[in-house]
Design a protein around this motif. Structure first.
Motif, PDB file in Angstrom:
ATOM      1  N   GLU A 257     -46.854 -17.019  -3.144  1.00 35.03           N
ATOM      2  CA  GLU A 257     -45.638 -17.797  -3.290  1.00 35.03           C
ATOM      3  C   GLU A 257     -45.948 -19.172  -3.890  1.00 35.03           C
ATOM      4  OE1 GLU A 257     -42.987 -15.924   0.386  1.00 35.03           O
ATOM      5  OE2 GLU A 257     -43.616 -18.017   0.432  1.00 35.03           O
ATOM      6  N   ARG A 258     -44.941 -19.746  -4.497  1.00 36.73           N
ATOM      7  CA  ARG A 258     -45.085 -21.091  -5.037  1.00 36.73           C
ATOM      8  C   ARG A 258     -45.267 -22.066  -3.881  1.00 36.73           C
ATOM      9  NH1 ARG A 258     -41.208 -22.631  -9.969  1.00 36.73           N
ATOM     10  NH2 ARG A 258     -41.987 -20.532 -10.439  1.00 36.73           N
ATOM     11  N   GLU A 259     -46.226 -22.981  -4.031  1.00 35.37           N
ATOM     12  CA  GLU A 259     -46.510 -23.919  -2.951  1.00 35.37           C
ATOM     13  C   GLU A 259     -46.521 -25.351  -3.443  1.00 35.37           C
ATOM     14  OE1 GLU A 259     -50.370 -23.127  -1.291  1.00 35.37           O
ATOM     15  OE2 GLU A 259     -51.424 -23.845  -3.072  1.00 35.37           O
TER      16      GLU A 259
ATOM     17  N   GLU B 105     -60.085 -21.727  -6.050  1.00 32.01           N
ATOM     18  CA  GLU B 105     -58.804 -21.515  -5.361  1.00 32.01           C
ATOM     19  C   GLU B 105     -57.681 -22.415  -5.866  1.00 32.01           C
ATOM     20  OE1 GLU B 105     -61.809 -22.073  -3.964  1.00 32.01           O
ATOM     21  OE2 GLU B 105     -61.620 -23.313  -2.143  1.00 32.01           O
ATOM     22  N   ASP B 106     -58.005 -23.348  -6.759  1.00 37.40           N
ATOM     23  CA  ASP B 106     -56.968 -24.159  -7.399  1.00 37.40           C
ATOM     24  C   ASP B 106     -56.350 -23.434  -8.599  1.00 37.40           C
ATOM     25  OD1 ASP B 106     -59.058 -27.012  -6.863  1.00 37.40           O
ATOM     26  OD2 ASP B 106     -57.252 -26.476  -5.731  1.00 37.40           O
ATOM     27  N   THR B 107     -56.901 -22.284  -8.956  1.00 35.38           N
ATOM     28  CA  THR B 107     -56.366 -21.511 -10.070  1.00 35.38           C
ATOM     29  C   THR B 107     -54.921 -21.093  -9.790  1.00 35.38           C
ATOM     30  OG1 THR B 107     -58.524 -20.672 -10.753  1.00 35.38           O
ATOM     31  CG2 THR B 107     -56.600 -19.368 -11.376  1.00 35.38           C
ATOM     32  N   ALA B 108     -54.037 -21.464 -10.703  1.00 36.51           N
ATOM     33  CA  ALA B 108     -52.612 -21.189 -10.529  1.00 36.51           C
ATOM     34  C   ALA B 108     -51.853 -21.669 -11.758  1.00 36.51           C
ATOM     35  CB  ALA B 108     -52.077 -21.900  -9.286  1.00 36.51           C
ATOM     36  N   VAL B 109     -50.596 -21.290 -11.818  1.00 38.27           N
ATOM     37  CA  VAL B 109     -49.667 -21.917 -12.756  1.00 38.27           C
ATOM     38  C   VAL B 109     -49.089 -23.135 -12.048  1.00 38.27           C
ATOM     39  CG1 VAL B 109     -47.558 -21.684 -14.101  1.00 38.27           C
ATOM     40  CG2 VAL B 109     -49.136 -19.736 -13.897  1.00 38.27           C
ATOM     41  N   TYR B 110     -49.193 -24.268 -12.670  1.00 37.12           N
ATOM     42  CA  TYR B 110     -48.710 -25.518 -12.096  1.00 37.12           C
ATOM     43  C   TYR B 110     -47.355 -25.868 -12.710  1.00 37.12           C
ATOM     44  CZ  TYR B 110     -53.069 -26.340  -9.642  1.00 37.12           C
ATOM     45  OH  TYR B 110     -54.138 -26.235  -8.773  1.00 37.12           O
ATOM     46  N   TYR B 111     -46.406 -26.147 -11.835  1.00 37.54           N
ATOM     47  CA  TYR B 111     -45.044 -26.475 -12.253  1.00 37.54           C
ATOM     48  C   TYR B 111     -44.699 -27.904 -11.847  1.00 37.54           C
ATOM     49  CZ  TYR B 111     -44.434 -21.404 -12.623  1.00 37.54           C
ATOM     50  OH  TYR B 111     -44.555 -20.073 -12.946  1.00 37.54           O
ATOM     51  N   CYS B 112     -44.000 -28.606 -12.715  1.00 33.46           N
ATOM     52  CA  CYS B 112     -43.437 -29.884 -12.310  1.00 33.46           C
ATOM     53  C   CYS B 112     -41.961 -29.681 -11.986  1.00 33.46           C
ATOM     54  CB  CYS B 112     -43.616 -30.956 -13.384  1.00 33.46           C
ATOM     55  SG  CYS B 112     -42.935 -30.576 -15.014  1.00 33.46           S
ATOM     56  N   ALA B 113     -41.466 -30.522 -11.101  1.00 34.48           N
ATOM     57  CA  ALA B 113     -40.100 -30.380 -10.628  1.00 34.48           C
ATOM     58  C   ALA B 113     -39.508 -31.743 -10.330  1.00 34.48           C
ATOM     59  CB  ALA B 113     -40.071 -29.507  -9.375  1.00 34.48           C
ATOM     60  N   ALA B 114     -38.188 -31.804 -10.381  1.00 35.32           N
ATOM     61  CA  ALA B 114     -37.471 -33.055 -10.127  1.00 35.32           C
ATOM     62  C   ALA B 114     -36.399 -32.837  -9.071  1.00 35.32           C
ATOM     63  CB  ALA B 114     -36.828 -33.568 -11.414  1.00 35.32           C
ATOM     64  N   ARG B 115     -36.191 -33.895  -8.289  1.00 36.83           N
ATOM     65  CA  ARG B 115     -35.194 -33.867  -7.214  1.00 36.83           C
ATOM     66  C   ARG B 115     -34.481 -35.209  -7.192  1.00 36.83           C
ATOM     67  NH1 ARG B 115     -34.154 -32.454  -1.723  1.00 36.83           N
ATOM     68  NH2 ARG B 115     -34.215 -34.221  -0.316  1.00 36.83           N
ATOM     69  N   TYR B 116     -33.155 -35.159  -7.132  1.00 34.33           N
ATOM     70  CA  TYR B 116     -32.354 -36.379  -7.080  1.00 34.33           C
ATOM     71  C   TYR B 116     -31.761 -36.518  -5.690  1.00 34.33           C
ATOM     72  CZ  TYR B 116     -32.952 -36.491 -12.089  1.00 34.33           C
ATOM     73  OH  TYR B 116     -33.504 -36.537 -13.332  1.00 34.33           O
ATOM     74  N   SER B 117     -32.473 -37.209  -4.835  1.00 32.77           N
ATOM     75  CA  SER B 117     -32.025 -37.406  -3.464  1.00 32.77           C
ATOM     76  C   SER B 117     -32.753 -38.602  -2.889  1.00 32.77           C
ATOM     77  CB  SER B 117     -32.314 -36.169  -2.629  1.00 32.77           C
ATOM     78  OG  SER B 117     -32.041 -36.418  -1.259  1.00 32.77           O
TER      79      SER B 117
ATOM     80  N   SER C  64     -38.891 -34.284   0.141  1.00 33.69           N
ATOM     81  CA  SER C  64     -39.014 -32.900   0.565  1.00 33.69           C
ATOM     82  C   SER C  64     -40.214 -32.248  -0.111  1.00 33.69           C
ATOM     83  CB  SER C  64     -37.744 -32.119   0.205  1.00 33.69           C
ATOM     84  OG  SER C  64     -37.905 -30.742   0.497  1.00 33.69           O
ATOM     85  N   ILE C  65     -40.814 -31.283   0.586  1.00 27.33           N
ATOM     86  CA  ILE C  65     -41.898 -30.494  -0.001  1.00 27.33           C
ATOM     87  C   ILE C  65     -41.465 -29.044  -0.188  1.00 27.33           C
ATOM     88  CG2 ILE C  65     -43.671 -32.006   0.970  1.00 27.33           C
ATOM     89  CD1 ILE C  65     -44.253 -29.805   3.021  1.00 27.33           C
ATOM     90  N   SER C  66     -40.183 -28.803  -0.022  1.00 28.32           N
ATOM     91  CA  SER C  66     -39.667 -27.448  -0.140  1.00 28.32           C
ATOM     92  C   SER C  66     -39.313 -27.110  -1.581  1.00 28.32           C
ATOM     93  CB  SER C  66     -38.415 -27.287   0.733  1.00 28.32           C
ATOM     94  OG  SER C  66     -37.764 -26.071   0.444  1.00 28.32           O
ATOM     95  N   VAL C  67     -39.709 -25.944  -2.018  1.00 29.27           N
ATOM     96  CA  VAL C  67     -39.357 -25.463  -3.353  1.00 29.27           C
ATOM     97  C   VAL C  67     -37.846 -25.483  -3.544  1.00 29.27           C
ATOM     98  CG1 VAL C  67     -39.336 -23.416  -4.830  1.00 29.27           C
ATOM     99  CG2 VAL C  67     -41.411 -24.024  -3.600  1.00 29.27           C
ATOM    100  N   LEU C  68     -37.122 -25.126  -2.508  1.00 28.45           N
ATOM    101  CA  LEU C  68     -35.674 -25.002  -2.606  1.00 28.45           C
ATOM    102  C   LEU C  68     -34.973 -26.345  -2.784  1.00 28.45           C
ATOM    103  CD1 LEU C  68     -35.074 -22.341   0.197  1.00 28.45           C
ATOM    104  CD2 LEU C  68     -35.242 -21.978  -2.279  1.00 28.45           C
TER     105      LEU C  68
END
Length: 123
Positions: free
Chosen positions: A43-45, A88-100, A104-108
């Motif tokens: 899962e995405r973390e 173990e750092d091998t992964a696809v890394y995603y950046c994300a933005a939140r306007y609040s 939060s550390i939740s993907v959702l």
């Protein structure tokens, strides 16, 4: 908001990489920005976030002390400096933005995502 992640690649264990996330929109400085990652079959973390002004950051325990998140609001860009990389750092890394106003550390909780950049750490 349009996020574009870059900087991934193949690196040996113990090496370093710097990821970038550029926002082509005009509201970058108002967003809490974060990095997440997703390894194959997992899962995405959460990896790290940085608040709007850049004065407050938070890291997952697995990367604390090795990764550094930063941002340049004048350039609408966020960075992730990764050192002492492990397989173990091998992964696809995603950046994300939140306007609040809350963090939060939740993907959702993040409504805007970049396309991801692949980091592969060889042993």
């Amino acid at each position: 908001v349009q996020l574009q992640a870059s900087g991934g690649g193949l690196v040996q264990a113990g090496g370093s990489l710097r990821l970038s996330c550029a926002d082509s929109g005009s509201t970058f400085s108002s967003a809490t920005m974060a990095w997440f990652r997703q390894a194959p079959g997992k899962e995405r973390e959460f990896v790290a976030f940085i608040r709007r002004s850049g004065g407050s950051t938070y890291y997952a325990d697995s990367v604390k002390g090795r990764f550094t998140i930063s941002r340049d609001n004048a350039k609408n860009t966020m960075y992730l400096r990764m050192t002492s990389l492990k397989p173990e750092d091998t992964a696809v890394y995603y950046c994300a933005a939140r306007y609040s106003s809350t963090w939060s550390i939740s993907v959702l909780s993040y409504g805007y995502w970049g396309q991801g950049t692949l980091v592969t750490v060889s042993s």
